[in-house]
Design an enzyme around this catalytic site. Structure first.
Site, short mmCIF file in Angstrom:
data_model
loop_
_atom_site.label_atom_id
_atom_site.label_comp_id
_atom_site.label_asym_id
_atom_site.label_seq_id
_atom_site.Cartn_x
_atom_site.Cartn_y
_atom_site.Cartn_z
N GLU A 114 0.84 -1.21 0.00
CA GLU A 114 0.00 0.00 0.00
C GLU A 114 0.87 1.25 0.00
O GLU A 114 2.04 1.21 0.34
CB GLU A 114 -0.88 0.02 1.27
CG GLU A 114 -1.84 -1.14 1.36
CD GLU A 114 -2.55 -1.19 2.70
OE1 GLU A 114 -2.68 -0.14 3.36
OE2 GLU A 114 -2.96 -2.29 3.09
N LYS A 116 2.22 4.53 1.64
CA LYS A 116 2.37 4.99 3.03
C LYS A 116 2.06 6.48 3.05
O LYS A 116 2.85 7.31 2.61
CB LYS A 116 3.78 4.73 3.56
CG LYS A 116 3.89 5.15 5.01
CD LYS A 116 5.18 4.71 5.66
CE LYS A 116 5.18 4.96 7.16
NZ LYS A 116 4.78 6.28 7.57
N ASP A 118 1.49 10.21 4.16
CA ASP A 118 2.23 11.06 5.09
C ASP A 118 1.27 12.08 5.71
O ASP A 118 1.23 13.24 5.33
CB ASP A 118 3.36 11.78 4.34
CG ASP A 118 4.34 12.42 5.29
OD1 ASP A 118 4.27 12.14 6.50
OD2 ASP A 118 5.18 13.21 4.83
N TYR A 226 -8.14 8.41 4.29
CA TYR A 226 -7.89 7.17 3.56
C TYR A 226 -7.77 6.04 4.57
O TYR A 226 -6.96 6.12 5.49
CB TYR A 226 -6.61 7.29 2.72
CG TYR A 226 -6.76 8.34 1.65
CD1 TYR A 226 -7.33 8.01 0.43
CD2 TYR A 226 -6.40 9.65 1.90
CE1 TYR A 226 -7.52 9.00 -0.54
CE2 TYR A 226 -6.59 10.64 0.94
CZ TYR A 226 -7.15 10.29 -0.28
OH TYR A 226 -7.35 11.26 -1.23
N LYS A 317 10.56 3.00 3.24
CA LYS A 317 10.61 4.44 3.01
C LYS A 317 11.28 4.79 1.69
O LYS A 317 12.22 4.12 1.27
CB LYS A 317 11.39 5.13 4.15
CG LYS A 317 10.70 5.10 5.49
CD LYS A 317 9.57 6.10 5.52
CE LYS A 317 9.01 6.33 6.91
NZ LYS A 317 9.86 7.11 7.78
N CYS A 413 16.43 48.22 5.05
CA CYS A 413 15.63 47.54 4.01
C CYS A 413 16.37 47.62 2.67
O CYS A 413 16.79 48.70 2.26
CB CYS A 413 14.27 48.21 3.92
SG CYS A 413 13.31 47.64 2.52
N CYS A 416 14.04 50.17 0.43
CA CYS A 416 13.80 51.59 0.71
C CYS A 416 14.78 52.16 1.72
O CYS A 416 14.71 53.34 2.05
CB CYS A 416 12.38 51.80 1.20
SG CYS A 416 12.13 51.24 2.90
N CYS A 431 10.71 45.50 7.54
CA CYS A 431 11.11 46.83 7.13
C CYS A 431 10.18 47.79 7.84
O CYS A 431 8.96 47.61 7.83
CB CYS A 431 10.95 46.95 5.62
SG CYS A 431 10.82 48.65 5.07
N CYS A 437 7.89 52.18 1.69
CA CYS A 437 8.75 51.21 1.02
C CYS A 437 8.09 50.76 -0.28
O CYS A 437 6.96 50.28 -0.26
CB CYS A 437 8.96 50.01 1.95
SG CYS A 437 9.90 48.69 1.18
S1 IVH Z 1 -0.85 0.06 8.71
C1 IVH Z 1 0.28 -1.67 13.26
N1 IVH Z 1 -0.97 1.26 6.40
O1 IVH Z 1 2.35 4.77 9.26
C2 IVH Z 1 0.33 -0.45 12.42
N2 IVH Z 1 -0.07 2.47 8.23
O2 IVH Z 1 4.68 4.14 11.06
C3 IVH Z 1 -0.37 -0.69 11.12
N3 IVH Z 1 0.59 4.74 7.67
O3 IVH Z 1 1.06 5.79 12.26
C4 IVH Z 1 -0.35 0.54 10.31
N4 IVH Z 1 0.01 4.68 5.55
O4 IVH Z 1 -0.43 6.27 10.34
C5 IVH Z 1 -0.62 1.37 7.70
N5 IVH Z 1 -1.15 2.17 4.27
C6 IVH Z 1 -0.80 2.29 5.56
C7 IVH Z 1 -0.26 3.47 6.09
C8 IVH Z 1 0.11 3.52 7.44
C9 IVH Z 1 0.52 5.43 6.52
C10 IVH Z 1 1.13 5.32 8.92
C11 IVH Z 1 0.26 5.09 10.11
C12 IVH Z 1 1.17 4.82 11.27
C13 IVH Z 1 2.52 4.92 10.65
C14 IVH Z 1 3.36 3.81 11.17
#
Ligand code: IVH
Length: 679
Positions: A114, A116, A118, A226, A317, A413, A416, A431, A437
Site C-alpha cells: 500500500e 504509506k 504522510d 484514507y 521508506k 531595508c 527603501c 522593514c 517602502c
Molecule cells: S498500517 C500496526 N498502512 O504509518 C500499524 N499504516 O509508522 C499498522 N501509515 O502511524 C499501520 N500509511 O499512520 C498502515 N497504508 C498504511 C499506512 C500507514 C501510513 C502510517 C500510520 C502509522 C505509521 C506507522
C-alpha cells in the site's frame, strides 16, 4: 544571578511559549520555526534544572511528551495504535521477508503493498453504522477526541450503508487524514491572499486543521481520509486477507489509497516500490514510502507483534528527493506587510524532476540554525514534493582558501533603506518603512485594487509598475489623484485615450464601497476579508475602529490578541492615518452598516450551495454578512438556513436530514430585498 531575575526569566519564557502554542494550535499560524520554539523550551528546561526551587507552577515542561493536548478530551484506545518498523533498501526488505518466511515455514506468502500516507493516523468508531467517535493516534495508547472535526472531512462516510454487505454493530476503522496536494496549494494561496502565514507542507496543514478547536474552520480545510485497516469488527467480518478488507471498506464508501497491490514474491514488491517512487509526483496525495503487509490475516495473527511493532508489516521508506548544489547569493525580499525574508539563490539543480533555483530560508533564525553562507554546498529537497527546502549545509565541503562570511540580518531595508526591526520574541524581521517602502507599496496597491477590496478593474500589475515608475503612485491614496495626471499617463506605452478613460472611470466607481471592503483593502496584517466585515459590523464606523483599544478589538469574533495588536498598531501609525484621511477626502464613501441591534441575522450561521443564477456567490455572502450572519462552508446542526441554488448536492441532502431551513434562490432574493427595504 539572584532568584528574582531567574523567576522573571522563567516567567518570560513561559509566556512566550504559551503565546506560540496559541499561534500554533489555536490560530493555526505558527509565528516561529519549530527549531526556535524548541530553543525556548530548551532554555526554560535548562533554567529549571539549574534552579529547581524556582520552577513555576504553570511551567509547560512537565506536561510535554507525546500526550494529548488538554483542550480536547483524552480517550484510551481499546486496541493500541502501534507503529511500524522501517526498511530503507532492498537488502533490508529481503531481511524483513526472510524473518517472516522463517516463522511461516512451508506456507505460501503473499504481500499486500500500500501507499504509506504522510498524514496523521486516526481511529474511527461506527456503532450500528453511525460514526460516533474520531480519535487521534496521540501516543498510541491515548489520543484526543476530535469527533466534531473528523465529521467535517468530506470524503469520510458519516453513516455506513452498503447493498452487498451487512453493517457491523461495531466497526473501528484506522486510517490517515491528509490534505491532498491540490487542496494544500489552494489553501496556501488563500492564506497568502489574506496576508496570513502559509503552511510549510501538506502534513503540517492537515495537522493544524484537525486540531482546530472550531469545527467550522476545520470544515473549511480540504482534508481527506484514507482507510488502511480494521482494528475491531463485531460480529467478525469473516474476511481472509488484507486486500479483501480494503475492498470491503470501499463497499461502505471509504476511500483507500489510489493504488494498492498484491504480490506473490518479495522481488515483485521491490519492483512496485521502484515504480511508485517514479510516479510519486503524479499522485494526488503525499506519500513517504510504501507499507508492506502480509496479506493473509490468519498469518498476520500467527506472526504477532514484537514490542510495539507488528512482525507482519513494515514501512519501506522512499529516499528523500534531494540534490546537492551551491548557494550563489542570499537576497532579502520584502512582502506586503513588510516582512523581510531571506531567499537563497542557487545554482539551478533538478530535484525530483523539477528545477530549483530559489529556496526560502524563512528567517534569520533558520539561517543561523543551518549556518548557511554564500558559497556553501547545500542539499535541497522538496518538502511535501512541492516546496523546496534546504535540508543541510555541507560545512565539511568548505574550501580552506575561500572565505565564507556569516550572513547578517540587514540593518536597512534592501528596497527603501528604512531601518529593519525585529521585535523581541518574534522570528520575522520587518522593514519599518511601511507604505514608504516601494516593495510594500506595490504589494499594498495590488491588494488595495483587488476584486474583494476596492475592486478597481483595469489597474493591473503592468499599469501599477509604470505608474510607480513615473512617481505617480507613492501610496494607495494617489490612485484617486491620477485624473490630475492625464498627460503624463498618456506617455505610458500602450495607454491610449480610451484605456485611460476606462481606468479613470473604474477608479471613480470604486469610491462607493462598503466599510468592510475598505477595511480589507487597507491590508492590515491578519485582517482577511471576513475579519474585515466583522470589524465593520462591530465598530460601525471607521472613526470608531480607529479609536478602538486592544480590548475592544479582541471582542470582535475572529480577532485574537495578536491580530488585535496589529490592528491597533496600524491605526496608531501616523503615515497610515495620513493616507486614510486622504482617501476619505478623495471621496471614498459607504453606506453605514446596519447597527448590530438592527442586524436581524446577528450570530446566525448560513450556508450557500449550488449555482446561483441571479447574483454571484460573493454578492450573496456580502448581503448575508451585512445583515449580521456568518457565512460558513459546511452544514451542521448549528446552521440556521441553507440557500440552495441549482444543482445543490450533498449539503442540501444534509440540511434536509437535519431539518434545517432551506431557501431557493428566489426566496433568498425576496428575503434580502425585504430586509433591505426595511432599513
Ligand atoms: S498500517 C500496526 N498502512 O504509518 C500499524 N499504516 O509508522 C499498522 N501509515 O502511524 C499501520 N500509511 O499512520 C498502515 N497504508 C498504511 C499506512 C500507514 C501510513 C502510517 C500510520 C502509522 C505509521 C506507522
Amino acid at each position: 544571578m539572584d532568584k528574582s531575575t531567574i523567576i522573571t526569566q522563567m516567567r518570560q519564557l513561559i509566556q512566550l511559549i504559551a503565546q506560540h502554542n496559541h499561534a500554533y494550535y489555536v490560530m493555526d499560524q505558527p509565528e516561529i520555526e519549530d527549531s526556535e520554539y524548541d530553543q525556548l523550551f530548551h532554555q526554560l528546561k535548562g533554567l529549571e534544572q539549574q534552579y529547581p526551587d524556582c520552577v513555576q507552577a504553570d511551567s509547560p515542561i512537565s506536561k510535554v511528551g507525546g500526550q494529548a493536548l488538554s483542550k480536547f478530551e483524552t480517550v484510551t484506545h481499546t486496541v493500541p495504535m502501534l507503529s511500524l518498523g522501517n526498511v530503507f533498501d532492498e537488502t533490508e526488505l529481503y531481511a524483513f521477508a526472510r524473518r517472516i518466511e522463517e516463522r511461516l515455514a512451508q506456507q505460501q506468502i503473499q504481500y499486500d503493498v500500500e501507499l504509506k500516507f504522510d498524514g496523521l493516523a486516526i481511529s474511527l468508531w461506527y456503532e450500528n453504522g453511525v460514526l460516533v467517535r474520531g480519535v487521534t493516534r496521540g501516543d498510541g495508547e491515548t489520543g484526543e477526541l476530535i469527533t466534531q472535526n473528523v465529521k467535517t472531512i468530506r470524503n469520510l462516510p458519516k453513516v455506513l450503508y452498503a447493498d452487498q454487505q451487512a453493517v457491523p454493530e461495531l466497526l473501528e476503522v484506522r486510517g490517515e487524514v491528509l490534505m491532498p496536494k491540490a487542496g494544500f496549494l489552494r489553501l496556501n494561496a488563500e492564506q497568502q491572499a489574506k496576508g496570513e502565514k502559509v503552511f510549510a507542507n501538506p502534513r503540517n496543514a492537515a495537522a493544524g486543521s484537525l486540531r482546530q478547536l472550531d469545527p467550522e474552520v476545520a470544515a473549511s480545510r480540504p482534508l481527506a481520509f484514507y482507510a488502511y485497516g480494521i482494528a475491531q469488527c463485531v460480529p467478525h467480518h469473516g474476511l481472509e486477507t488484507m486486500s479483501e478488507s480494503l475492498d470491503w471498506l470501499t463497499g461502505f464508501g471509504f476511500a483507500i489509497g489510489e493504488k494498492h497491490f498484491v504480490c506473490d514474491s518479495i522481488a515483485a514488491v521491490q519492483q512496485i516500490y521502484l515504480e511508485i517512487n517514479q510516479q510519486r509526483p503524479d499522485l494526488s496525495v503525499e506519500i513517504d514510502g510504501m507499507v508492506i503487509k502480509v496479506n493473509n490475516l490468519q498469518q498476520q495473527k500467527q506472526l504477532g507483534f514484537l514490542s510495539r511493532e507488528p512482525r507482519w508489516a513494515t514501512a519501506y521508506k522512499f529516499p528523500a528527493i534531494a540534490a546537492l548544489t551551491t548557494v550563489e547569493q542570499i537576497d532579502w525580499q520584502v512582502g506586503r506587510t513588510g516582512t523581510i525574508t531571506p531567499v537563497a539563490r542557487l545554482e539551478p539543480v533538478a530535484v525530483g524532476g523539477v528545477t530549483v533555483s530559489n529556496v526560502t530560508l524563512h528567517n534569520i533564525g533558520e539561517i543561523h540554525r543551518l549556518d548557511v553562507r554564500i558559497g556553501d554546498t547545500v542539499s535541497v529537497y522538496r518538502s511535501g514534493d512541492v516546496i523546496p527546502k534546504v535540508e543541510r549545509v555541507w560545512t565539511e565541503l568548505r574550501k580552506p582558501e575561500q572565505i565564507y562570511a556569516p550572513v547578517q540580518l540587514p540593518s536597512h531595508c534592501p528596497v527603501c533603506d528604512s531601518p529593519v526591526v525585529m521585535p523581541e520574541g518574534e522570528a520575522l524581521a520587518r522593514c519599518s518603512g511601511g507604505l514608504y517602502c516601494s516593495a510594500q507599496r506595490i504589494e499594498a496597491i495590488r491588494h488595495f485594487v483587488s476584486r474583494k477590496a476596492m475592486d478597481i478593474e483595469g489597474l493591473g500589475d503592468r499599469w501599477v509598475e509604470s505608474l510607480l515608475h513615473l512617481n505617480l503612485l507613492d501610496s494607495v491614496a494617489d490612485i484617486y489623484q491620477l485624473s490630475e495626471h492625464r498627460e503624463q499617463m498618456l506617455q505610458i506605452d500602450k495607454m491610449g485615450e480610451k484605456s485611460l478613460q476606462n481606468l479613470l472611470d473604474a477608479i471613480e466607481q470604486s469610491k462607493k464601497t462598503t466599510l468592510g471592503s475598505f477595511i480589507y483593502a487597507l491590508g492590515i496584517r491578519g485582517v482577511g476579508e471576513s475579519t474585515a466585515r466583522m470589524l465593520a459590523n462591530c465598530f460601525q464606523s471607521l472613526d470608531a475602529l480607529k479609536a478602538a483599544d486592544i480590548d475592544a478589538l479582541k471582542r470582535t469574533p475572529d480577532v485574537g490578541e495578536i491580530t488585535a495588536e496589529w490592528i491597533y498598531d496600524f491605526f496608531k501609525a501616523p503615515h497610515n492615518i495620513e493616507i486614510l484621511d486622504r482617501l476619505i477626502a478623495a471621496g471614498i464613501h459607504w453606506d453605514a452598516p446596519l447597527a448590530p441591534s438592527r442586524q436581524p441575522l446577528n450570530g446566525q450561521s448560513w450556508v450557500i450551495t449550488g449555482t446561483l443564477s441571479q447574483m454571484s456567490r460573493d454578492d450573496a455572502t456580502q448581503a448575508l454578512q451585512a445583515l449580521g450572519a456568518r457565512v460558513s462552508g459546511s452544514v451542521s446542526s448549528k446552521t440556521k438556513c441553507l440557500v440552495a441554488g441549482e444543482k445543490a448536492g450533498s449539503k442540501l441532502e444534509k440540511a434536509q436530514k437535519l431539518a434545517i431551513d432551506i431557501m431557493t434562490e428566489a426566496e433568498f432574493i425576496a428575503f434580502i430585498a425585504s430586509h433591505n427595504a426595511g432599513q
